[in-house]
Design an enzyme around this catalytic site. Structure first.
Site, PDB file in Angstrom:
ATOM      1  CE  LYS A  11      -3.990  -2.297   2.239  1.00 13.27           C
ATOM      2  NZ  LYS A  11      -4.915  -2.179   3.375  1.00 13.27           N
ATOM      3  CE1 TYR A  51      -9.325  -3.428  -0.049  1.00 14.65           C
ATOM      4  CE2 TYR A  51      -8.397  -1.543  -1.290  1.00 14.65           C
ATOM      5  CZ  TYR A  51      -8.318  -2.712  -0.453  1.00 14.65           C
ATOM      6  OH  TYR A  51      -6.955  -2.937   0.227  1.00 14.65           O
ATOM      7  CG  PHE A  59     -13.654   0.553   6.625  1.00 11.89           C
ATOM      8  CD1 PHE A  59     -13.103   0.176   5.541  1.00 11.89           C
ATOM      9  CD2 PHE A  59     -14.359  -0.443   7.415  1.00 11.89           C
ATOM     10  CE1 PHE A  59     -13.178  -1.388   5.287  1.00 11.89           C
ATOM     11  CE2 PHE A  59     -14.590  -1.518   7.184  1.00 11.89           C
ATOM     12  CZ  PHE A  59     -13.612  -2.064   6.288  1.00 11.89           C
ATOM     13  NE  ARG A  87      -6.117 -12.238   5.075  1.00 12.98           N
ATOM     14  CZ  ARG A  87      -6.560 -11.080   5.127  1.00 12.98           C
ATOM     15  NH1 ARG A  87      -6.705 -10.377   4.318  1.00 12.98           N
ATOM     16  NH2 ARG A  87      -7.393 -10.815   6.166  1.00 12.98           N
ATOM     17  CB  THR A  93      -7.088  -5.830   9.884  1.00 12.01           C
ATOM     18  OG1 THR A  93      -7.605  -6.902   9.183  1.00 12.01           O
ATOM     19  CG2 THR A  93      -7.640  -4.507   8.858  1.00 12.01           C
ATOM     20  CG  ASN A 114      -3.728  -2.158   6.840  1.00 15.12           C
ATOM     21  OD1 ASN A 114      -3.615  -1.767   5.560  1.00 15.12           O
ATOM     22  ND2 ASN A 114      -4.754  -2.894   7.025  1.00 15.12           N
ATOM     23  CG  HIS A 117      -5.295  -6.385  -0.432  1.00  9.90           C
ATOM     24  ND1 HIS A 117      -6.554  -6.371   0.106  1.00  9.90           N
ATOM     25  CD2 HIS A 117      -5.242  -7.231  -1.475  1.00  9.90           C
ATOM     26  CE1 HIS A 117      -7.315  -7.202  -0.475  1.00  9.90           C
ATOM     27  NE2 HIS A 117      -6.470  -7.829  -1.681  1.00  9.90           N
ATOM     28  CD  GLU A 128      -8.698  -9.388  -3.757  1.00  9.84           C
ATOM     29  OE1 GLU A 128      -7.551  -9.832  -3.283  1.00  9.84           O
ATOM     30  OE2 GLU A 128      -9.554  -8.921  -3.032  1.00  9.84           O
TER      31      GLU A 128
END
Ligand code: RTP
Ligand code: MG
Length: 141
Positions: A11, A51, A59, A87, A93, A114, A117, A128
């Protein structure tokens, strides 16, 4: 155990911190191969589409705004159990809740900024990866 592909995004906060290489090193150390990659500065339309599952969440606007705030590094990762493995590398998160040694614990500042993704399941991973890398752009070995 199945060979899977998953979609990963470094990100804007982590790109700005100049830690793309350190995050890639973690993928490699865990046995995940980068089979497609590109840097991009997402448009609002692209971020909203990517998203879309979160569009009713409170959010959503902040998430989209953050994801278009600077360039991102997008990659497809391939390996055994790649979706769950990525993950696990990412951590929770909210970086305050992420286990020590995870990417978010080490590089993220907040639940919004954060660092990474990662796809959360086989169906979303497929959608995705296809969203950013139509078949021709994935180099599986
Ligand atoms: P990601 O999709 O980015 O890999 O993150 P995730 O699965 O761990 O979390 P998810 O529930 O899918 O949420 C997507 C992103 O939205 C932001 N978020 N903010 N303020 C909040 O309560 C909140 N909850 C989620 C995070 O940046 C999260 O990564
Ligand atoms: Mg998610």
């Amino acid at each position: 155990m199945a060979i899977e592909r998953t979609l990963s995004i470094i990100k804007p906060d982590a790109v700005a911190k100049n830690v793309i290489g350190q995050i890639y090193a973690r993928f490699e150390a865990a046995g995940l191969k980068v089979v497609a990659s590109k840097m991009a500065h997402l448009s609002q339309r692209e971020a909203e589409a990517f998203y879309a599952v979160h569009k009713e969440r409170p959010f959503f606007k902040d998430l989209v705004g953050f994801m278009i705030s600077g360039p991102v590094m997008i990659q497809a990762l391939e390996g055994e159990n790649a979706i769950l493995k990525n993950r696990e590398l990412m951590g929770a998160t909210d970086p305050k809740k992420a286990d020590p040694g995870t990417i978010r614990a080490d590089f993220a500042d907040s639940i919004d900024a954060n660092a990474v993704h990662g796809s959360d399941a086989a169906d979303t991973a497929c959608v995705e990866v296809g969203f950013f890398f139509p078949g021709m752009n994935v180099f599986s070995r």
